[in-house]
Design a protein around this motif. Structure first.
Motif, PDB file in Angstrom:
ATOM      1  N   SER A  30      27.588  40.666 -46.002  1.00  0.00           N
ATOM      2  CA  SER A  30      28.306  39.775 -45.082  1.00  0.00           C
ATOM      3  C   SER A  30      27.817  39.955 -43.650  1.00  0.00           C
ATOM      4  O   SER A  30      27.660  38.973 -42.917  1.00  0.00           O
ATOM      5  CB  SER A  30      29.811  40.043 -45.140  1.00  0.00           C
ATOM      6  N   ARG A  33      24.465  38.284 -43.463  1.00  0.00           N
ATOM      7  CA  ARG A  33      24.668  36.833 -43.484  1.00  0.00           C
ATOM      8  C   ARG A  33      25.069  36.323 -42.101  1.00  0.00           C
ATOM      9  O   ARG A  33      24.498  35.368 -41.589  1.00  0.00           O
ATOM     10  CB  ARG A  33      25.749  36.466 -44.497  1.00  0.00           C
ATOM     11  N   ASP A  34      26.017  36.999 -41.466  1.00  0.00           N
ATOM     12  CA  ASP A  34      26.468  36.594 -40.139  1.00  0.00           C
ATOM     13  C   ASP A  34      25.344  36.695 -39.111  1.00  0.00           C
ATOM     14  O   ASP A  34      25.190  35.817 -38.264  1.00  0.00           O
ATOM     15  CB  ASP A  34      27.668  37.435 -39.701  1.00  0.00           C
ATOM     16  N   PHE A  36      22.109  36.497 -39.747  1.00  0.00           N
ATOM     17  CA  PHE A  36      21.139  35.437 -40.029  1.00  0.00           C
ATOM     18  C   PHE A  36      21.658  34.075 -39.546  1.00  0.00           C
ATOM     19  O   PHE A  36      20.893  33.261 -39.038  1.00  0.00           O
ATOM     20  CB  PHE A  36      20.802  35.384 -41.516  1.00  0.00           C
ATOM     21  N   ILE A  37      22.934  33.831 -39.685  1.00  0.00           N
ATOM     22  CA  ILE A  37      23.517  32.588 -39.176  1.00  0.00           C
ATOM     23  C   ILE A  37      23.365  32.526 -37.663  1.00  0.00           C
ATOM     24  O   ILE A  37      22.943  31.506 -37.109  1.00  0.00           O
ATOM     25  CB  ILE A  37      24.992  32.460 -39.601  1.00  0.00           C
ATOM     26  N   ASN A  38      23.689  33.623 -36.978  1.00  0.00           N
ATOM     27  CA  ASN A  38      23.571  33.662 -35.521  1.00  0.00           C
ATOM     28  C   ASN A  38      22.133  33.475 -35.055  1.00  0.00           C
ATOM     29  O   ASN A  38      21.892  32.954 -33.965  1.00  0.00           O
ATOM     30  CB  ASN A  38      24.131  34.970 -34.968  1.00  0.00           C
ATOM     31  N   GLN A  42      19.957  30.973 -41.619  1.00  0.00           N
ATOM     32  CA  GLN A  42      20.796  30.942 -42.814  1.00  0.00           C
ATOM     33  C   GLN A  42      20.104  30.331 -44.026  1.00  0.00           C
ATOM     34  O   GLN A  42      20.413  30.684 -45.153  1.00  0.00           O
ATOM     35  CB  GLN A  42      22.131  30.251 -42.545  1.00  0.00           C
ATOM     36  N   LYS A  43      19.156  29.459 -43.828  1.00  0.00           N
ATOM     37  CA  LYS A  43      18.463  28.840 -44.960  1.00  0.00           C
ATOM     38  C   LYS A  43      17.214  29.616 -45.365  1.00  0.00           C
ATOM     39  O   LYS A  43      16.590  29.297 -46.370  1.00  0.00           O
ATOM     40  CB  LYS A  43      18.089  27.406 -44.625  1.00  0.00           C
ATOM     41  N   THR A  69       9.194  33.442 -42.480  1.00  0.00           N
ATOM     42  CA  THR A  69      10.478  34.121 -42.337  1.00  0.00           C
ATOM     43  C   THR A  69      10.280  35.614 -42.118  1.00  0.00           C
ATOM     44  O   THR A  69      10.936  36.220 -41.272  1.00  0.00           O
ATOM     45  CB  THR A  69      11.361  33.872 -43.573  1.00  0.00           C
TER      46      THR A  69
END
Length: 102
Positions: A30, A33-34, A36-38, A42-43, A69
């Protein structure tokens, strides 16, 4: 009787939810994930998941990523190290602006 077969833990009914390793892996996943979103990534990590091995050790699966990536992740790590970020620093807060892909 304490040795009654019905009182013992049955391996067939074991659940990952009974494992501290599962929760550690889930929490770490988690957090990634957070992050990577920031970072707007995220993709880029479609295989990111929490897992548990046969010994009950929690694992984080990053999965396969594109060379682009991997280069971007390496650059983010270099920048973090250059900024003086050390292990144990608080890095779960959202950045003021997401890091953009060039």
């Amino acid at each position: 009787m304490a040795d009654d077969a019905s009182q013992r833990h049955d391996a067939a009914q074991w659940s990952p939810l009974d494992s501290n390793g599962w929760y550690a892996a889930r929490n770490a996943t988690s957090a990634l994930r957070d992050a990577f979103i920031n970072a707007g990534m995220q993709k880029d990590f479609p295989y990111l998941r929490a897992d548990l091995n046969a010994f009950g050790h929690g694992l984080v699966e990053l999965g396969r990523v594109s060379p682009e990536t991997a280069e971007r992740l390496a650059e983010l790590l270099r920048r973090a190290l250059a900024s003086g970020l050390t292990v144990g620093d608080e890095c779960s807060r959202a950045p003021e602006q997401p890091i953009r892909k060039d």
